[in-house]
Scaffold this motif. Structure first.
Motif, PDB file in Angstrom:
ATOM      1  N   THR A   9     101.498  94.085  27.944  1.00 49.75           N
ATOM      2  CA  THR A   9     102.244  92.779  28.788  1.00 49.75           C
ATOM      3  C   THR A   9     103.365  92.849  27.871  1.00 49.75           C
ATOM      4  OG1 THR A   9     100.119  91.581  28.992  1.00 49.75           O
ATOM      5  CG2 THR A   9     102.085  90.087  28.491  1.00 49.75           C
ATOM      6  N   VAL A  10     104.321  92.841  28.496  1.00 45.02           N
ATOM      7  CA  VAL A  10     105.700  93.027  28.146  1.00 45.02           C
ATOM      8  C   VAL A  10     106.913  91.802  28.467  1.00 45.02           C
ATOM      9  CG1 VAL A  10     107.895  94.664  28.162  1.00 45.02           C
ATOM     10  CG2 VAL A  10     105.546  95.516  28.791  1.00 45.02           C
ATOM     11  N   MET A  11     107.376  91.464  27.203  1.00 47.15           N
ATOM     12  CA  MET A  11     108.382  90.446  27.387  1.00 47.15           C
ATOM     13  C   MET A  11     109.882  90.933  27.373  1.00 47.15           C
ATOM     14  SD  MET A  11     105.448  89.067  26.733  1.00 47.15           S
ATOM     15  CE  MET A  11     105.213  89.617  25.030  1.00 47.15           C
ATOM     16  N   GLY A  12     110.995  90.219  27.782  1.00 45.93           N
ATOM     17  CA  GLY A  12     112.113  90.601  27.359  1.00 45.93           C
ATOM     18  C   GLY A  12     113.123  90.882  28.626  1.00 45.93           C
ATOM     19  N   GLY A  13     113.827  91.741  28.336  1.00 46.49           N
ATOM     20  CA  GLY A  13     114.985  92.230  29.539  1.00 46.49           C
ATOM     21  C   GLY A  13     114.222  93.041  30.560  1.00 46.49           C
ATOM     22  N   ASN A  14     114.860  92.926  31.886  1.00 50.43           N
ATOM     23  CA  ASN A  14     114.234  93.595  33.057  1.00 50.43           C
ATOM     24  C   ASN A  14     114.727  94.858  33.445  1.00 50.43           C
ATOM     25  OD1 ASN A  14     116.837  92.856  34.095  1.00 50.43           O
ATOM     26  ND2 ASN A  14     115.905  92.059  35.884  1.00 50.43           N
ATOM     27  N   CYS A  62     118.885  90.140  33.269  1.00 52.30           N
ATOM     28  CA  CYS A  62     118.471  88.970  32.616  1.00 52.30           C
ATOM     29  C   CYS A  62     117.326  89.379  31.873  1.00 52.30           C
ATOM     30  CB  CYS A  62     117.738  88.085  34.028  1.00 52.30           C
ATOM     31  SG  CYS A  62     116.160  88.916  34.714  1.00 52.30           S
ATOM     32  N   THR A  63     116.634  88.243  31.168  1.00 46.10           N
ATOM     33  CA  THR A  63     115.680  88.279  30.248  1.00 46.10           C
ATOM     34  C   THR A  63     114.633  87.042  30.172  1.00 46.10           C
ATOM     35  OG1 THR A  63     115.145  88.602  27.706  1.00 46.10           O
ATOM     36  CG2 THR A  63     117.115  87.531  28.247  1.00 46.10           C
ATOM     37  N   THR A  64     113.366  87.496  29.946  1.00 45.58           N
ATOM     38  CA  THR A  64     112.365  86.401  29.799  1.00 45.58           C
ATOM     39  C   THR A  64     112.525  85.561  28.652  1.00 45.58           C
ATOM     40  OG1 THR A  64     110.686  87.852  29.459  1.00 45.58           O
ATOM     41  CG2 THR A  64     111.102  87.566  31.629  1.00 45.58           C
ATOM     42  N   CYS A  65     113.252  86.236  27.474  1.00 41.16           N
ATOM     43  CA  CYS A  65     113.521  85.358  26.199  1.00 41.16           C
ATOM     44  C   CYS A  65     114.628  84.494  26.348  1.00 41.16           C
ATOM     45  CB  CYS A  65     113.187  86.525  25.147  1.00 41.16           C
ATOM     46  SG  CYS A  65     111.902  87.495  24.932  1.00 41.16           S
ATOM     47  N   ILE A  66     114.808  83.809  25.158  1.00 36.59           N
ATOM     48  CA  ILE A  66     115.793  82.718  25.338  1.00 36.59           C
ATOM     49  C   ILE A  66     117.005  82.893  25.174  1.00 36.59           C
ATOM     50  CG2 ILE A  66     115.292  81.898  23.061  1.00 36.59           C
ATOM     51  CD1 ILE A  66     115.398  79.018  23.826  1.00 36.59           C
ATOM     52  N   VAL A  67     117.268  84.290  24.344  1.00 41.30           N
ATOM     53  CA  VAL A  67     118.823  84.489  24.002  1.00 41.30           C
ATOM     54  C   VAL A  67     119.247  85.390  25.144  1.00 41.30           C
ATOM     55  CG1 VAL A  67     120.439  85.546  22.496  1.00 41.30           C
ATOM     56  CG2 VAL A  67     118.500  83.869  21.772  1.00 41.30           C
ATOM     57  N   THR A 126     117.758  78.324  29.623  1.00 40.24           N
ATOM     58  CA  THR A 126     116.819  77.101  29.890  1.00 40.24           C
ATOM     59  C   THR A 126     115.426  77.898  30.304  1.00 40.24           C
ATOM     60  OG1 THR A 126     117.407  77.194  32.185  1.00 40.24           O
ATOM     61  CG2 THR A 126     118.551  75.726  30.838  1.00 40.24           C
ATOM     62  N   ASP A 127     114.413  76.988  30.248  1.00 43.38           N
ATOM     63  CA  ASP A 127     112.949  77.533  30.764  1.00 43.38           C
ATOM     64  C   ASP A 127     113.387  77.985  32.132  1.00 43.38           C
ATOM     65  OD1 ASP A 127     112.150  76.669  28.258  1.00 43.38           O
ATOM     66  OD2 ASP A 127     111.066  75.087  29.180  1.00 43.38           O
ATOM     67  N   GLY A 128     113.749  77.483  32.966  1.00 43.19           N
ATOM     68  CA  GLY A 128     114.070  77.606  34.355  1.00 43.19           C
ATOM     69  C   GLY A 128     114.848  79.138  34.380  1.00 43.19           C
ATOM     70  N   GLN A 129     115.842  79.356  33.811  1.00 48.02           N
ATOM     71  CA  GLN A 129     116.578  80.576  33.888  1.00 48.02           C
ATOM     72  C   GLN A 129     115.456  81.729  33.389  1.00 48.02           C
ATOM     73  OE1 GLN A 129     119.893  79.291  31.456  1.00 48.02           O
ATOM     74  NE2 GLN A 129     121.000  79.567  33.241  1.00 48.02           N
ATOM     75  N   GLN A 130     114.770  81.589  32.261  1.00 46.84           N
ATOM     76  CA  GLN A 130     113.902  82.587  31.678  1.00 46.84           C
ATOM     77  C   GLN A 130     112.877  82.865  32.755  1.00 46.84           C
ATOM     78  OE1 GLN A 130     113.535  80.162  27.580  1.00 46.84           O
ATOM     79  NE2 GLN A 130     112.364  82.106  27.504  1.00 46.84           N
ATOM     80  N   ASN A 131     112.281  81.819  33.472  1.00 48.49           N
ATOM     81  CA  ASN A 131     111.093  82.039  34.266  1.00 48.49           C
ATOM     82  C   ASN A 131     111.677  82.569  35.694  1.00 48.49           C
ATOM     83  OD1 ASN A 131     108.850  81.236  33.013  1.00 48.49           O
ATOM     84  ND2 ASN A 131     109.350  79.151  33.124  1.00 48.49           N
ATOM     85  N   GLN A 132     113.140  82.658  35.912  1.00 48.67           N
ATOM     86  CA  GLN A 132     113.552  82.986  37.256  1.00 48.67           C
ATOM     87  C   GLN A 132     113.936  84.436  37.104  1.00 48.67           C
ATOM     88  OE1 GLN A 132     116.836  80.576  38.255  1.00 48.67           O
ATOM     89  NE2 GLN A 132     115.560  78.648  38.596  1.00 48.67           N
ATOM     90  N   LYS A 156     113.717  88.156  37.275  1.00 44.16           N
ATOM     91  CA  LYS A 156     112.867  88.728  38.268  1.00 44.16           C
ATOM     92  C   LYS A 156     111.933  89.849  37.460  1.00 44.16           C
ATOM     93  CE  LYS A 156     112.842  91.367  42.759  1.00 44.16           C
ATOM     94  NZ  LYS A 156     113.657  91.725  43.819  1.00 44.16           N
ATOM     95  N   SER A 157     110.798  89.954  37.615  1.00 45.49           N
ATOM     96  CA  SER A 157     109.746  91.060  37.025  1.00 45.49           C
ATOM     97  C   SER A 157     110.187  92.447  37.388  1.00 45.49           C
ATOM     98  CB  SER A 157     108.366  90.505  37.090  1.00 45.49           C
ATOM     99  OG  SER A 157     108.094  89.550  36.655  1.00 45.49           O
TER     100      SER A 157
END
Length: 342
Positions: free
Chosen positions: A50-55, A71-76, A301-307, A309-310
């Protein structure tokens, strides 16, 4: 939003903070696949992560690859690093496996743990260099050993109204608010190599694992990283029998001793350096990243992180829901078992 950190600073002996520290929240995974560009570059990984971070996450990566992420799924947004851990499954009595959900994403703690003797000698914490990567934990471990490396893998059973100590391995009890798995990374670096053959030898733990002094062989102090991921094991409480332990890691490990974490640096070096040296980057009690003046222009924002693309999956194996077998060749193994070579 990523889960809020609940570990107290006192638990880590955090007495020698030089400047900022923060909790980097990561929302949804950017990839759940048998891909590991550190341990298995250019080929299928042995087990699921399970991987977090940059796409830009891919089979094989260097620092330049991380910078191609959009983009990234992390906040910065200036952190295009990747952070990954094994996935957790429930092993049903009928032999099938059910994927266990993450509760609220993941937290990555960035903390300053430089020893007072190093400060007195004029040393300072350095940003991760370009190309830096490392692994904490041992994917082949099936037996507990009293070493710093094993002590750096910690489990915490979350239950309402209870303050429970951390332990090693899956518990033989229910956790009514989930099971938090923690990976503590080495924070001492040899100052030369951004990687090593085993992805561990270029770094070392300080004398007290998460604080203390660095060995002479690894004299450069880096930020102390800790991954904190909570898995919703409580979803399966109604299926458990008292005293059983039905959970396995994606590598087939039913002990939990082989839990591990991988870090591949993709930070904008100037931004990370400025944050390390800026006292606004983390309050004294909570590590609130929103207080960091350096990060404020780059907070998502949470929305930007969740948007974000995997990454398209490399394999067609089923990984979510109920599956007949673990992805790859990963039969369930117990304490003392050898890891199969298939």
């Amino acid at each position: 939003m990523a889960i809020k950190g609940i570990l107290s600073l006192l638990a880590f002996g955090f007495s020698h903070q030089a400047a900022g520290w923060w909790i980097l929240g990561c929302d949804k995974p950017v990839s759940i696949d048998r891909v590991d560009p550190i341990a298995s570059p250019g080929k299928l990984s042995h087990h699921l992560h399970t991987v977090m971070g940059g796409n830009a996450f891919d089979w094989a990566m260097d620092f330049n690859t991380t910078q191609t992420a959009n983009c990234t799924t992390c906040i910065v947004s200036k952190d295009l690093s990747n952070y990954w851990v094994p996935t957790v499954y429930f092993h049903d009595k009928n032999g099938s496996f059910v994927s266990v959900k993450q509760t609220g994403g993941a937290n990555v703690y960035y903390q300053q743990r430089i020893d007072h003797t190093e400060l007195e000698a004029g040393k300072s914490i350095q940003a991760f260099p370009k190309g830096f990567r490392m692994v904490a934990g041992d994917a082949n471990a099936r037996t507990w050993t009293d070493t710093r490396e094993h002590k750096a893998i910690q489990f915490a059973c979350l239950a309402p109204g209870e303050s429970l100590p951390t332990f090693q391995g899956f518990p033989n009890r229910t956790c009514d608010s989930g099971l938090r798995l923690q990976v503590l990374f080495p924070s001492c670096w040899d100052g030369v190599n951004t990687d090593s053959d085993d992805h561990r030898s270029h770094v070392a733990y300080p004398s007290s694992i998460d604080n203390g002094f660095c060995p002479d062989t690894h004299p450069v102090r880096l930020m102390f990283l800790m991954y904190e991921v909570t898995w919703a094991v409580d979803d399966f409480n109604h299926l458990r029998t008292d005293g059983d332990q039905p959970f396995v890691l994606s590598n087939g490990d039913a002990t939990g001793y082989s839990y591990h974490g991988d870090f591949l640096n993709g930070w904008d070096t100037d931004v990370l350096t400025n944050a390390i040296n800026n006292t606004s980057c983390g309050d004294s009690t909570r590590g609130d990243i929103h207080l960091c003046e350096v990060f404020k222009p780059y907070l998502l924002t949470d929305g930007q992180q969740n948007q974000c693309k995997s990454v398209p999956r490399k394999t067609r194996e089923p990984v979510n829901g109920t599956i007949a077998k673990l992805p790859g060749c990963n039969p369930v193994t117990a304490e003392g078992d050898d890891v199969p070579s298939c």
